[in-house]
Design an enzyme around this catalytic site. Structure first.
Site, PDB file in Angstrom:
ATOM      1  N   HIS A 132       0.853  -1.295   0.261  1.00  0.00           N
ATOM      2  CA  HIS A 132      -0.592  -0.363   0.261  1.00  0.00           C
ATOM      3  C   HIS A 132       1.014   1.783  -0.216  1.00  0.00           C
ATOM      4  CE1 HIS A 132      -4.081   1.495   0.512  1.00  0.00           C
ATOM      5  NE2 HIS A 132      -3.782   2.677   0.975  1.00  0.00           N
ATOM      6  N   HIS A 178       1.524   5.152  -1.618  1.00  0.00           N
ATOM      7  CA  HIS A 178       1.355   6.406  -3.296  1.00  0.00           C
ATOM      8  C   HIS A 178       2.427   6.803  -3.717  1.00  0.00           C
ATOM      9  CE1 HIS A 178      -2.776   5.247  -1.700  1.00  0.00           C
ATOM     10  NE2 HIS A 178      -2.060   5.996   0.173  1.00  0.00           N
ATOM     11  N   TYR A 226      -7.271  17.313   0.603  1.00  0.00           N
ATOM     12  CA  TYR A 226      -6.109  17.617   0.427  1.00  0.00           C
ATOM     13  C   TYR A 226      -5.519  17.464  -0.220  1.00  0.00           C
ATOM     14  CZ  TYR A 226      -4.627  13.160  -0.026  1.00  0.00           C
ATOM     15  OH  TYR A 226      -4.661  11.694  -0.259  1.00  0.00           O
ATOM     16  N   ARG A 232     -10.437   0.188  -6.370  1.00  0.00           N
ATOM     17  CA  ARG A 232     -10.280   0.507  -4.557  1.00  0.00           C
ATOM     18  C   ARG A 232     -12.046   1.655  -4.881  1.00  0.00           C
ATOM     19  NH1 ARG A 232      -7.119   5.273  -1.198  1.00  0.00           N
ATOM     20  NH2 ARG A 232      -7.156   4.176   0.689  1.00  0.00           N
ATOM     21  N   TYR A 235     -12.013   0.525   1.341  1.00  0.00           N
ATOM     22  CA  TYR A 235     -11.504   0.747   2.536  1.00  0.00           C
ATOM     23  C   TYR A 235     -13.183   1.753   3.065  1.00  0.00           C
ATOM     24  CZ  TYR A 235      -8.963   4.554   5.347  1.00  0.00           C
ATOM     25  OH  TYR A 235      -8.806   5.335   6.669  1.00  0.00           O
ATOM     26  N   ASP A 258       2.269   2.712   3.780  1.00  0.00           N
ATOM     27  CA  ASP A 258       0.412   3.548   3.651  1.00  0.00           C
ATOM     28  C   ASP A 258       1.282   4.900   3.092  1.00  0.00           C
ATOM     29  OD1 ASP A 258      -1.555   4.918   3.084  1.00  0.00           O
ATOM     30  OD2 ASP A 258      -1.904   5.861   4.890  1.00  0.00           O
TER      31      ASP A 258
END
Length: 329
Positions: free
Chosen positions: A53, A55, A71, A147, A182, A273
């Protein structure tokens, strides 16, 4: 007329607005993300280990953000991600499409291209406007799932969540992909029967939304354990800072991790993450203001895995075998 909040809920969950990259108002490029491995890895990481996980947030002048985002992250490039991989002694990585791009997966696909097929796979966000031809190209680029971000989308109603899931499933029906969700525990519990009957793997982000302070007996966690135990769901033991604020070792996260691993070590994967985006909506911070990442020591967090899974054979399954099966490495 759809309100901005309604549009945000739909797009953050499934990317249903279909806004183009050019629709986002852009500012100057954000500062690059600083290295996050401050503690050296203290155990033998097995060959083929995968961070499931992450990005990437490349230069927004080349890959603009979605105008409806909540954000704005700093820059975190594929090169930065490769440096993280090397520092953590990892060989493989999964790039997950973040909400700041809506359904425009260009930045994620570019990250996959830069890191290459031997190292990288991806998870996309799609919408009703996404064509079968686009899905074919995503498959060729390394995408292995989609996702559905119900949490950032603010979707807590089971009926609405079920509609979003059904729309996603209809689009990827027949593809060898998985569905990454999620969502909060009560929502997972309400959808347990539907999720257990899916014709593809379901993967829950970030300890399935469990909160460490509530322990293993919190409402909904038993439903997740049942899904994992039966082999119907995977859980990412990722983003410990999202489950607990007790940095740097997140001690109350350990019982959650151990319970999930004990339920079925063949259905657990691990992730950082990275680069730890702060997606919280804060008073006084506009969505276009650069949100500093949550400070996390990724080396120290990886070392926690030896406490959560003391046996090397179990860590082999979590870090290597399970990701290889799930993401088709």
């Amino acid at each position: 007329m759809m309100t901005r909040r309604q549009g945000l809920i739909t797009a953050a969950a499934l990317g249903a607005t279909g806004l183009s990259r050019g629709a986002a108002a852009q500012g100057a490029a954000a500062p690059a993300t600083a290295p996050t491995v401050r503690t050296p890895v203290n155990f033998q990481v097995p060959p083929g280990a995968c961070d499931c996980h992450t990005h990437v947030f490349p230069d927004p002048q080349k890959f603009p953000f979605w105008s409806g985002r909540v954000y704005t992250p700093p820059i975190a490039t594929a090169d930065d991600l490769l440096n993280l991989q090397r520092a953590l002694h990892l060989d493989r990585v999964v790039i997950v499409q973040p909400s700041v791009y809506g359904t425009d997966n260009a930045a994620t696909l570019d990250g996959l291209r830069q890191l290459g097929a031997r190292r990288a796979r991806g998870v996309a966000v799609i919408g009703p406007q996404t064509t079968a031809q686009e899905l074919d190209r995503m498959q060729q680029a390394g995408i292995r799932g989609i996702r559905v971000n119900l949490e950032t989308g603010g979707i807590t109603d089971p009926a609405r969540a079920a509609q979003v899931l059904e729309a996603a499933l209809a689009q990827i029906q027949g593809r060898p992909w998985h569905l990454q969700v999620y969502a909060r525990l009560p929502l997972i519990e309400a959808l347990q029967d539907r999720l257990s009957g899916l014709p593809m793997p379901v993967v829950f982000d970030h300890f399935a939304g469990a909160q460490a302070s509530a322990g293993v007996d919190q409402p909904g966690f038993a439903a997740v354990l049942t899904l994992v135990r039966s082999g119907r769901a995977y859980v990412k033991i990722s983003g410990a800072y999202r489950a607990s604020e007790e940095a740097p070792d997140y001690p109350k996260v350990a019982p959650l991790a151990r319970a999930l691993i004990e339920a079925n070590p063949d259905r657990i994967v691990w992730g950082t993450d990275w680069p730890h985006p702060d997606s919280a909506v804060l008073a006084g911070r506009a969505a276009t203001d650069i949100a500093a990442p949550v400070p996390v020591d990724d080396g120290r967090v990886l070392n926690l895995l030896t406490d959560w899974a003391p046996e090397a054979a179990v860590r082999q399954r979590i870090l290597v075998d399970n990701p290889a099966r799930l993401y088709d490495f």
